[in-house]
Motif scaffolding. Structure first.
Motif, short mmCIF file in Angstrom:
data_model
loop_
_atom_site.label_atom_id
_atom_site.label_comp_id
_atom_site.label_asym_id
_atom_site.label_seq_id
_atom_site.Cartn_x
_atom_site.Cartn_y
_atom_site.Cartn_z
N LYS A 1 0.86 -1.18 0.00
CA LYS A 1 0.00 0.00 0.00
C LYS A 1 0.89 1.24 0.00
CE LYS A 1 -3.98 -1.97 2.47
NZ LYS A 1 -3.43 -3.34 2.72
N VAL A 2 0.66 2.12 -0.98
CA VAL A 2 1.48 3.32 -1.14
C VAL A 2 0.56 4.53 -1.18
CG1 VAL A 2 3.20 4.50 -2.56
CG2 VAL A 2 3.17 2.00 -2.47
N TRP A 3 0.87 5.53 -0.37
CA TRP A 3 0.18 6.81 -0.44
C TRP A 3 1.11 7.85 -1.02
CZ3 TRP A 3 -3.14 8.08 4.53
CH2 TRP A 3 -4.16 7.12 4.65
N PHE A 4 0.61 8.59 -2.00
CA PHE A 4 1.32 9.74 -2.55
C PHE A 4 0.76 11.00 -1.89
CE2 PHE A 4 3.35 8.74 -6.89
CZ PHE A 4 3.72 7.48 -6.48
N ALA A 5 1.62 11.91 -1.49
CA ALA A 5 1.21 13.23 -1.03
C ALA A 5 1.86 14.26 -1.95
CB ALA A 5 1.63 13.47 0.42
N ALA A 6 1.03 15.10 -2.57
CA ALA A 6 1.56 16.05 -3.55
C ALA A 6 0.65 17.26 -3.62
CB ALA A 6 1.67 15.39 -4.93
N ASP B 1 2.08 1.15 3.62
CA ASP B 1 3.44 0.74 3.94
C ASP B 1 4.42 1.88 3.67
OD1 ASP B 1 2.87 -2.20 4.37
OD2 ASP B 1 2.15 -1.96 2.33
N ILE B 2 4.11 2.66 2.63
CA ILE B 2 5.00 3.74 2.18
C ILE B 2 4.18 5.01 1.99
CG2 ILE B 2 6.58 4.51 0.36
CD1 ILE B 2 7.64 2.06 1.78
N ILE B 3 4.73 6.14 2.44
CA ILE B 3 4.21 7.45 2.04
C ILE B 3 5.26 8.09 1.14
CG2 ILE B 3 3.41 9.72 2.76
CD1 ILE B 3 2.64 8.58 5.41
N ARG C 1 7.16 3.79 6.20
CA ARG C 1 8.42 4.34 5.71
C ARG C 1 8.11 5.46 4.71
NH1 ARG C 1 9.52 2.46 9.66
NH2 ARG C 1 10.84 0.67 10.15
N THR C 2 9.06 6.36 4.54
CA THR C 2 8.82 7.52 3.69
C THR C 2 9.86 7.64 2.58
OG1 THR C 2 10.07 8.87 5.28
CG2 THR C 2 7.67 8.88 5.47
N ALA D 1 8.58 2.62 -12.99
CA ALA D 1 7.70 2.12 -11.94
C ALA D 1 8.30 0.89 -11.27
CB ALA D 1 6.32 1.79 -12.52
N LYS D 2 8.97 0.05 -12.04
CA LYS D 2 9.63 -1.13 -11.46
C LYS D 2 10.74 -0.71 -10.50
CE LYS D 2 8.63 -4.22 -15.36
NZ LYS D 2 9.20 -4.94 -16.52
N GLU D 3 11.47 0.37 -10.85
CA GLU D 3 12.51 0.87 -9.94
C GLU D 3 11.91 1.38 -8.64
OE1 GLU D 3 15.97 3.04 -11.35
OE2 GLU D 3 15.17 2.93 -13.40
N TYR D 4 10.79 2.10 -8.75
CA TYR D 4 10.14 2.58 -7.53
C TYR D 4 9.62 1.42 -6.69
CZ TYR D 4 10.25 7.55 -8.70
OH TYR D 4 10.68 8.83 -8.95
N MET D 5 9.05 0.41 -7.32
CA MET D 5 8.57 -0.74 -6.57
C MET D 5 9.70 -1.45 -5.84
SD MET D 5 5.31 -1.26 -6.40
CE MET D 5 5.11 -3.01 -6.09
N GLN D 6 10.85 -1.56 -6.49
CA GLN D 6 12.01 -2.18 -5.86
C GLN D 6 12.43 -1.36 -4.63
OE1 GLN D 6 13.53 -5.03 -6.29
NE2 GLN D 6 15.06 -4.59 -4.71
N LEU D 7 12.40 -0.02 -4.77
CA LEU D 7 12.75 0.86 -3.65
C LEU D 7 11.75 0.68 -2.50
CD1 LEU D 7 14.50 3.20 -2.56
CD2 LEU D 7 12.92 4.77 -3.69
N TYR D 8 10.47 0.62 -2.83
CA TYR D 8 9.45 0.44 -1.79
C TYR D 8 9.65 -0.89 -1.06
CZ TYR D 8 6.83 4.08 -4.39
OH TYR D 8 6.44 5.22 -5.02
#
Length: 478
Positions: free
Chosen positions: A2-7, A130-132, A160-161, A466-473
């Motif tokens: 679960k990922v939340w974006f704040a922008a 899980d991630i913001i 985690r942020t 997007a795959k790179e971001y998923m790996q980071l998450y």
């Protein structure tokens, strides 16, 4: 996951720049990889009425901002398959413009940051992310609040942020007194290890200090901002956190930016340069130019500011207008450049056209109708226009910096490689030389077709990033 974006902005709700494109497109790409993404956004008055009417009211609560108690409403909207949570306060967000309210900006976005934290604190444990993932200075306080003021919430301790720098030049710097008032903070926050910045406070620095991981929007820019030249006085902080800093190049929404389906394009096309020339003729007629398929058209869609290299364009303009070309510009910005181009239109009738302001449909007609696209930026975190240009089979001419260096390879006529033209030194001489070089290859149709074909080979969508971001998450969540 679960990922939340704040922008502070996101398409299709509200947009002032490339940040909105990223925050609008990346969640869709992440969803394809199995992530559940929610985007938290202020409920601006500029959001289209039909979207507001579709939004569902969830709850309301109060936010303590300094000595003031402020109403906060929470709405949910599903747009383009993405879940948005809208933070409502008409005093702060129901305004004509998104930004530009001076010292009041810290009140507006501190309220938004506190509201995000309250939404977290009020959420059921199984609904928590899980991630913001926070974007730019307008959300820089969230990682700090999570690790300080809200650290006593046991349910939030696993979160985690990630903090992404879209443009280091904009940092949210405000006076110490204003920040202490809004945050109800003491002097202990204003230290070198906190948010202190040359006697003031810095919201972006809060994100850099407290987020678990840092990203920026291209690998080259991640390296550049750790230097004195590009670090905007935060290069020391960034070097200290270099182990946690990663550059991931932006993509574009290839469904939206598709010359085969774009409703703004007169003749739909994919690889056919003959059909692309039909759009060029339509563009020339629209702006009152002589419709001539053989005359090269150079397009610019940009803010008229020094960062985008408009000082170089202004200095180069007389020499460029000596060439057999037409120049089409869409943008607005510094008054000195707007005034210059208003005069230049009279100097070069039928050769130079400028639309002052922004028009999405006209921008896309420039991408489709121009032969070349000019981006002589002094620095460019990533840049999306060069990627859109490649998608529309328009050849970019760029300065070698940041994301432009990562995405555009200068054409090598001996090896037959390269998808555009580039220059290094930020001088008018190098810009003019590179444009002339591009024009020389334009007059050689077989060479030009090869350059265009090279640009069409790579996918500039969001899938790889997007795959790179998923790996980071995943690294963070584990």
């Amino acid at each position: 996951m679960k990922v939340w974006f704040a922008a502070s902005e996101a398409v299709p709700l509200v947009k002032s720049g490339g940040l909105a494109d990223v925050v609008g497109a990346l969640p869709k790409a992440l969803s394809k990889l199995g992530a559940e993404v929610t985007v938290l956004l202020p409920k601006y008055g500029a959001i289209p009425r039909e979207i507001v009417e579709r939004a569902v009211f969830l709850e309301h609560f109060n936010i303590t901002l300094g000595w003031r108690l402020q109403y906060c409403g929470l709405f949910e909207a599903i747009e383009d398959g993405v879940r948005f949570l809208l933070i409502d306060n008409e005093y702060f967000f129901h305004r004509h413009y998104l930004y530009g309210y001076g010292e009041e900006e810290i009140e507006r976005y501190a309220f938004f940051n506190f509201a995000v934290m309250e939404v977290l604190a009020r959420s059921a444990k199984d609904k928590l992310p899980d991630i913001i993932h926070c974007h730019d200075w307008q959300t820089g306080l969230i990682p700090m609040l999570l690790r300080t003021r809200y650290s006593h919430y046991p349910a939030l301790r696993h979160i985690r942020t990630v903090f992404t720098i879209h443009n280091l030049q904009y940092q949210g710097v405000f006076s110490r007194g204003k920040l202490k008032d809004v945050l109800s903070a003491g002097d202990d926050l204003f230290t070198e290890d906190g948010i202190e910045f040359y006697g003031d406070g810095n919201c972006l620095k809060a994100g850099l200090r407290y987020a678990d991981k840092l990203t920026t929007v291209s690998p080259a820019y991640a390296q550049e901002i750790q230097t004195w030249e590009y670090g905007e006085k935060l290069d020391g902080v960034l070097r200290m956190r270099s182990w946690d800093l990663r550059g991931i190049v932006n993509g574009i929404d290839t469904d939206s930016y598709d010359p085969m389906t774009d409703p703004n394009v007169k003749t739909h096309y994919r690889h056919s340069l003959a059909k692309k020339r039909s759009n060029k003729l339509a563009l020339q007629r629209e702006i009152g130019f002589e419709a001539n398929a053989g005359r090269p058209v150079i397009g610019i869609v940009s803010r008229m500011v020094d960062q985008k290299g408009f000082d170089l364009i202004a200095e180069s303009l007389p020499a460029l207008m000596e060439e057999d070309l037409q120049l089409v510009i869409l943008g607005s910005g510094d008054s000195k450049y707007e005034q210059l181009f208003r005069q230049a239109i009279e100097w070069y009738p039928g050769r130079l056209y400028v639309w002052f302001g922004f028009n999405e449909g006209f921008a896309r007609r420039i991408y489709a109708g121009a032969d070349m696209f000019l981006m002589p930026s002094r620095f460019e975190p990533c840049g999306l226009s060069q990627l859109i240009s490649l998608r529309y089979r328009t050849v970019p001419i760029v300065r070698e910096t940041g994301g432009l260096r990562d995405t555009i390879e200068a054409y090598n006529e001996f090896a037959g490689t390269g998808n555009g033209f580039s220059f290094g030194p930020a001088t008018a001489h190098d810009l003019i030389f590179t444009v002339k070089r591009a024009l020389s290859f334009y007059r050689q149709p077989p060479e030009w077709e090869k350059i265009v074909a090279n640009g069409a080979k790579k996918d500039y969508g969001w899938d790889a990033s997007a795959k790179e971001y998923m790996q980071l998450y995943r690294e963070l969540a584990n």
